[in-house]
Enzyme design. Structure first.
Site, PDB file in Angstrom:
ATOM      1  N   ASP A   1      17.364  24.208   2.430  1.00  0.00           N
ATOM      2  CA  ASP A   1      16.522  23.167   3.019  1.00  0.00           C
ATOM      3  C   ASP A   1      17.405  21.942   3.287  1.00  0.00           C
ATOM      4  OD1 ASP A   1      14.128  21.720   3.686  1.00  0.00           O
ATOM      5  OD2 ASP A   1      13.059  23.017   2.287  1.00  0.00           O
TER       6      ASP A   1
ATOM      7  N   ASP B   1      14.036  19.778   7.441  1.00  0.00           N
ATOM      8  CA  ASP B   1      12.853  19.002   7.086  1.00  0.00           C
ATOM      9  C   ASP B   1      12.555  17.926   8.137  1.00  0.00           C
ATOM     10  OD1 ASP B   1      11.045  18.525   4.665  1.00  0.00           O
ATOM     11  OD2 ASP B   1      11.828  16.511   4.973  1.00  0.00           O
TER      12      ASP B   1
ATOM     13  N   GLU C   1      11.486  22.203  10.961  1.00  0.00           N
ATOM     14  CA  GLU C   1      10.084  21.918  10.669  1.00  0.00           C
ATOM     15  C   GLU C   1       9.655  20.904  11.728  1.00  0.00           C
ATOM     16  OE1 GLU C   1       7.257  20.129   7.112  1.00  0.00           O
ATOM     17  OE2 GLU C   1       9.116  19.136   7.670  1.00  0.00           O
TER      18      GLU C   1
ATOM     19  N   HIS D   1       4.668  25.417   1.202  1.00  0.00           N
ATOM     20  CA  HIS D   1       4.517  24.577   0.003  1.00  0.00           C
ATOM     21  C   HIS D   1       3.730  23.286   0.262  1.00  0.00           C
ATOM     22  CE1 HIS D   1       7.739  22.888   2.285  1.00  0.00           C
ATOM     23  NE2 HIS D   1       7.758  21.815   1.518  1.00  0.00           N
ATOM     24  N   ASP D   2       3.340  23.033   1.516  1.00  0.00           N
ATOM     25  CA  ASP D   2       2.623  21.791   1.844  1.00  0.00           C
ATOM     26  C   ASP D   2       1.158  22.014   2.201  1.00  0.00           C
ATOM     27  OD1 ASP D   2       4.875  20.148   1.596  1.00  0.00           O
ATOM     28  OD2 ASP D   2       5.473  20.481   3.672  1.00  0.00           O
TER      29      ASP D   2
HETATM   30  C1  NOJ Z   1       8.152  17.962   4.650  1.00  0.00           C
HETATM   31  C2  NOJ Z   1       8.251  18.762   3.405  1.00  0.00           C
HETATM   32  O1  NOJ Z   1       7.887  20.078   3.676  1.00  0.00           O
HETATM   33  C3  NOJ Z   1       7.379  18.096   2.376  1.00  0.00           C
HETATM   34  O2  NOJ Z   1       7.220  18.871   1.223  1.00  0.00           O
HETATM   35  C4  NOJ Z   1       8.004  16.767   2.055  1.00  0.00           C
HETATM   36  O3  NOJ Z   1       7.166  16.054   1.173  1.00  0.00           O
HETATM   37  C5  NOJ Z   1       8.228  15.929   3.308  1.00  0.00           C
HETATM   38  N1  NOJ Z   1       8.753  16.691   4.410  1.00  0.00           N
HETATM   39  C6  NOJ Z   1       9.206  14.838   3.026  1.00  0.00           C
HETATM   40  O4  NOJ Z   1      10.484  15.371   2.834  1.00  0.00           O
END
Ligand code: NOJ
Length: 551
Positions: free
Chosen positions: A98, A195, A250, A323-324
């Protein structure tokens, strides 16, 4: 379209903190991952994407990095990393790391230097202003500009206060990033998930956002800044193009019409992106904690539109949870009466779409959302901050807790359920860093491996079929019956084969299915036992993949 390993691969995302605890301190780690590599190989995935494992004070579980070249102590050390990488490669899999470089931790030495005085050489590694120049909000609540007493100015943080945004305008910052990328690539890692990469170029005229429409602000204000593509091309030219790697961005805030600016094969920027079309379908104007209902028609529309937008020129990655976001079966399926059926139906969708699929840990055994009844059991700063702000506003906190049960990120961050022993076999410690989901006695890897009809073996079968049938990877895609609000059906085809996919997105038996007529088909895979009496009917959450027989 040219054949490439990263198009044919299937990604499995590991959230290391919650995957497996190898040393009994209650926190998942690299030794835990090493222990479970055979399990991942058995599943049949190709690429492991690890959420951040770098040194971090863990304000945002590793998405706040204080040293990009060191492994987080809680996770192990570099020797563990090297052993893990070797173990992954020895099993024919690859490793994607990541890359979190829109921001660093405030504890990174760059920021420590930067904040120390206005004339420090690291000052313009970040964004400093004497007054907040606009009304930007942070993703994790509050203003995006934070006053910093030592130098008397404000710095920008699109995420938490402990995640100051790096200033990509500064060539030195970009060179630092390229150099740390080379560090990991030279070690042998096979690529990066990047990210919030569309946020790295800022609009330096600092326009205001519409405070009542956060979703539009993401697209128009935070993402897609003026120098973004220049930066991505530079990164590709200076780093990625020198290695045979997977780069996946992402991409919140990237609309379909701009997709190929990021992933078009002629652009030399990224291999693919994760788009957020479906993931933000249920966001209301106030963002994720203001959820609204979604319909299957709109859901299908997202996939149809993205397919058209990318066409034969670019590539995307397909995901239904990570994970989000909430657990896939709880969000898009029925995690009660039809948990197994709907988890398998969603697996069918994920693995028969065009794009590189990404499976989130635990999804392969049909893990579900969790509903803790006390805020104290939550660990995610996003949830905790939202709760604090709601309390200050005098909002109904019980109502908020229900929303958290539905959308909170800790839904997917409870430990992976390995077996039915205490703490689901995740840790030998008496308390894991976050509680396990109480349904671990029923839903766990051990039970899945003992049951040939489990969600796990369905994934395994689909993964194999996808590999053996390139039409499912590269083939064209055409929706069938776009107007239905319970049926998602489509055709995938290429010169290697032709498939019809039927997915009953409802807990009801459905008739009048527009099955193909006049061609010979064979049932290729299904989540129910074939039964002639249901020939023209789809049972609740039934998924069927038909293959057109050779003439
Ligand atoms: C996206 C990530 O997937 C998330 O988990 C994170 O909190 C934010 N970006 C900030 O890095």
């Amino acid at each position: 379209m040219a054949r490439t390993w990263w198009k044919e691969a299937v990604i499995y995302q590991i959230y290391p903190r919650s995957f497996m605890d190898g040393n009994g301190d209650g926190i998942g780690d690299l030794r835990g991952i090493i222990e479970k590599l055979d399990y991942l190989q058995l599943l049949g995935v190709d690429v492991l994407w690890l959420s951040p494992v770098f040194e971090s004070p863990n304000d945002d579980n590793g998405y706040d990095i204080s040293d990009y070249r060191a492994i987080m102590k809680e996770f192990g050390g570099m020797a563990d990393f090297d052993e893990m990488l070797e173990g992954i490669h020895a099993r024919g899999m690859k490793l994607v790391m990541d890359l979190v470089v829109n921001h660093s931790s405030d504890e990174h030495s760059w920021f420590q230097e930067s904040r120390s005085s206005t004339d420090n050489p690291y000052r313009d590694y970040y964004f400093w202003e004497p007054e907040p120049p606009n009304n930007w909000k942070s993703f994790f609540g509050g203003n995006a500009w934070e006053y910093d007493a030592p130098s008397g100015e404000y710095y920008l943080h699109l995420f938490s206060k402990k995640q100051p945004d790096l200033n990509w305008e500064n060539q030195k910052v970009r060179e630092e990033v390229y150099s740390l990328m080379r560090f990991w690539l030279d070690k042998g890692v096979d690529g990066f998930r990047m990210d919030v990469i569309p946020f790295i170029s800022k609009r330096l005229d600092w326009p205001d956002m519409d405070p009542h429409d956060f979703s539009s602000a993401i697209e128009q204000i935070y993402a897609n800044g003026p120098r973004l593509h220049e930066f991505l091309q530079e990164m590709n030219r200076k780093v990625s193009s020198h290695y045979d790697v997977m780069t996946v961005g992402e991409a919140p805030g990237v609309p379909p019409k701009w997709a190929n600016l990021y992933v078009g094969e002629d652009r030399e920027e990224l291999n693919m992106i994760f788009h957020f079309g479906h993931m933000m379908l249920d966001w209301g104007p106030g963002g994720k904690f203001d959820p609204q209902s979604w319909g299957l028609k709109e859901f299908k529309e997202v996939f149809n539109t993205w397919h058209k937008a990318v066409g034969q020129k670019g590539w995307i990655s397909i995901f239904l949870d990570n994970h989000d976001f909430p657990r896939l079966v709880s969000r898009w399926g029925n995690d009660r009466e039809y948990r197994v059926e709907s988890a398998k139906l969603l697996a069918t969708l994920l693995l028969t779409m065009r794009g590189t699929p990404s499976i989130y840990q635990g999804t392969e055994i049909g893990m579900t959302n969790v509903a803790f009844d006390r805020l104290d059991d939550y660990r995610d700063l996003e949830t905790i901050n939202e709760y604090r702000e709601a309390k200050e506003r005098g909002d109904d906190l019980d109502a908020l807790l229900k929303v958290v049960h539905r959308v909170g990120r800790d839904n997917v961050r409870t430990p992976l359920q390995w077996d039915d022993s205490p703490n689901a076999g995740f840790t030998a410690a008496s308390e894991p860093w976050i509680k396990v989901n109480p349904n671990y006695r029923e839903i766990n890897v051990k039970a899945a491996l003992a049951d040939p009809d489990s969600v796990f073996f369905y994934y395994q079968q689909l993964l194999r079929f996808r590999k053996e049938n390139l039409a499912l990877v590269y083939g064209d895609y055409e929706p069938i019956d776009e107007g239905s609000d319970w049926l998602y059906a489509y055709r995938r085809w290429s010169k290697e084969g032709e498939f019809y996919i039927y997915l009953n997105f409802s807990s009801k038996e459905q008739t009048n299915i527009p099955f193909p007529t006049g061609i010979r088909t064979r049932l290729f895979i299904s989540n129910y036992e074939p039964d002639a009496s249901f020939k023209d009917t789809l049972r609740p959450w039934e998924a069927r993949v038909y293959r057109v027989a050779a003439p």
